[in-house]
Design an enzyme around this catalytic site. Structure first.
Site, PDB file in Angstrom:
ATOM      1  CD  GLU A  79       1.708   8.448   6.308  1.00 31.90           C
ATOM      2  OE1 GLU A  79       0.492   8.114   6.395  1.00 31.90           O
ATOM      3  OE2 GLU A  79       2.451   8.373   5.293  1.00 31.90           O
ATOM      4  CG  ASN A  96      -3.233   3.925   4.180  1.00 38.85           C
ATOM      5  OD1 ASN A  96      -4.334   4.411   4.393  1.00 38.85           O
ATOM      6  ND2 ASN A  96      -2.086   3.804   4.895  1.00 38.85           N
ATOM      7  CD1 TRP A  97      -7.573   4.789  -0.868  1.00 36.99           C
ATOM      8  CD2 TRP A  97      -9.946   5.051  -0.386  1.00 36.99           C
ATOM      9  NE1 TRP A  97      -8.484   3.916  -1.877  1.00 36.99           N
ATOM     10  CE2 TRP A  97      -9.700   4.160  -1.528  1.00 36.99           C
ATOM     11  CE3 TRP A  97     -11.309   5.336  -0.056  1.00 36.99           C
ATOM     12  CZ2 TRP A  97     -10.881   3.750  -2.108  1.00 36.99           C
ATOM     13  CZ3 TRP A  97     -12.309   4.833  -0.625  1.00 36.99           C
ATOM     14  CH2 TRP A  97     -12.230   4.064  -1.900  1.00 36.99           C
ATOM     15  CE  LYS A  98      -0.757   6.510   3.162  1.00 42.67           C
ATOM     16  NZ  LYS A  98       0.777   6.985   3.167  1.00 42.67           N
ATOM     17  N   GLY A 137       5.649   7.608   0.212  1.00 44.54           N
ATOM     18  CA  GLY A 137       4.777   8.677  -0.385  1.00 44.54           C
ATOM     19  C   GLY A 137       5.953   9.487  -1.112  1.00 44.54           C
ATOM     20  CG  HIS A 186       1.077   4.102   8.409  1.00 46.62           C
ATOM     21  ND1 HIS A 186       2.054   5.286   8.253  1.00 46.62           N
ATOM     22  CD2 HIS A 186       1.070   3.679   7.019  1.00 46.62           C
ATOM     23  CE1 HIS A 186       2.142   5.307   6.784  1.00 46.62           C
ATOM     24  NE2 HIS A 186       1.596   4.346   6.217  1.00 46.62           N
ATOM     25  CD  GLU A 192       3.713   0.861   4.683  1.00 41.39           C
ATOM     26  OE1 GLU A 192       3.010   1.062   3.516  1.00 41.39           O
ATOM     27  OE2 GLU A 192       3.212   1.626   5.606  1.00 41.39           O
ATOM     28  CB  SER A 223       7.060   4.844  -3.800  1.00 37.34           C
ATOM     29  OG  SER A 223       7.127   5.872  -2.958  1.00 37.34           O
TER      30      SER A 223
HETATM   31  P1  PGA Z   1       2.550   5.191  -0.955  1.00 41.42           P
HETATM   32  O1  PGA Z   1       2.043   4.877   0.786  1.00 41.42           O
HETATM   33  O2  PGA Z   1       2.205   4.042  -1.396  1.00 41.42           O
HETATM   34  O3  PGA Z   1       1.873   6.492  -0.993  1.00 41.42           O
HETATM   35  O4  PGA Z   1       4.058   5.161  -0.701  1.00 41.42           O
HETATM   36  C1  PGA Z   1       2.054   3.572   1.428  1.00 41.42           C
HETATM   37  C2  PGA Z   1       1.697   3.717   2.767  1.00 41.42           C
HETATM   38  O5  PGA Z   1       1.998   4.544   3.526  1.00 41.42           O
HETATM   39  O6  PGA Z   1       0.883   2.680   3.189  1.00 41.42           O
END
Ligand code: PGA
Length: 255
Positions: free
Chosen positions: A98, A10-12, A175, A96, A169, A216
């Site tokens: 976020e 996931n490159w966000k 993150g 997600h 998650e 993470s």
């Molecule tokens: P992260 O993100 O590996 O940077 O914790 C995972 C995600 O949000 O899918």
């Protein structure tokens, strides 16, 4: 029982066009000849076409980070599942944390998005669920996971070979550099597995559902996540921005 692992990058909203092209090329090189698991990359929607052109002819699949719950019409700024499929997407991350937090996506929106994605052939939703730190501290995790699953998936019909990936998650692990203890992830995946059994029956669950972990994960801690029960793969954010590290993660989890 399925043994294929799914490793999703996931490159966000991290990369420019030039950076996306360059990292996609590195991925292609790194994963040439890799056939031990399913690799998918989710770049920014804006650069899906460029990434698709680079991944063409490789085993790397394309994914998106979001989709609209509508398929067409006057929805300014939205992108439909159909459009994602048009440019070659095989996976879509939905719900997600976020997006739940910053875009105020609620249960109903996520449920409708899952339905919209399932209507498109060959498009697999990756439905994210997970507890906050407060929910974890107050021992509400199991309830939260079952509730989020039911809100997202209740009443959904799963046909034939349709796949649905549930990504566990924990919000506090995303993150933060603080991945969950593997045994705890295994326990949470068991809760998810049992809830899916209740909702869809064991046969459909085993055949059509996969459960992956995200939060993470990096090339070091991934070792603890191999050989866990009900661990069908990983959703990787930060560590997927380096081709070599992501490759190590994929190699380790598929051993
Ligand atoms: P992260 O993100 O590996 O940077 O914790 C995972 C995600 O949000 O899918």
């Amino acid at each position: 029982m399925p043994t294929k692992k799914y490793i999703i990058a996931n490159w966000k909203m991290n990369l420019s066009l030039a950076q996306t092209i360059s990292l996609a090329k590195e991925f292609k090189k790194e994963f040439a000849g890799f056939s031990r698991g399913e690799i998918a990359v989710c770049p920014s929607a804006l650069f899906l076409t460029e990434a698709a052109a680079i991944f063409k002819g490789s085993a790397i699949k394309l994914g998106a980070q979001n989709a609209s719950w509508e398929n067409k019409g006057a929805y300014t700024g939205e992108i439909s599942a159909d459009m994602l499929s048009d440019v070659g997407c095989r996976y879509v991350i939905l719900g997600h944390s976020e997006r739940r937090k910053y875009l105020f996506e609620n249960y109903e929106m996520i449920h409708k998005k899952v339905r919209a994605v399932l209507e498109i052939e060959n498009l697999t939703p990756i439905v994210c669920i997970g507890e906050s730190i407060e929910e974890k501290k107050s021992d509400r995790r199991d309830f939260v996971l079952v509730d989020q699953l039911q809100q997202a998936l209740s009443g959904i019909d799963v046909f034939g070979e349709q796949e649905i990936i549930v990504a566990y998650e924990p919000i506090w692990a995303i993150g933060t550099g603080m991945a969950i203890e593997p045994a705890e992830a295994e326990y949470a995946h068991k809760i998810i597995k049992l809830a899916l059994n209740d909702m869809f029956g064991m046969q459909v669950n085993n055949k059509n559902f996969r459960i992956i972990y995200g939060g993470s994960i990096n090339a070091q801690n991934v070792k603890g996540f191999t050989n866990l029960e009900n661990m069908d793969g990983l959703l990787v954010g930060g560590a997927s921005l380096k081709a070599e590290e992501f490759y190590k993660i994929a190699q380790t989890i598929t051993k």
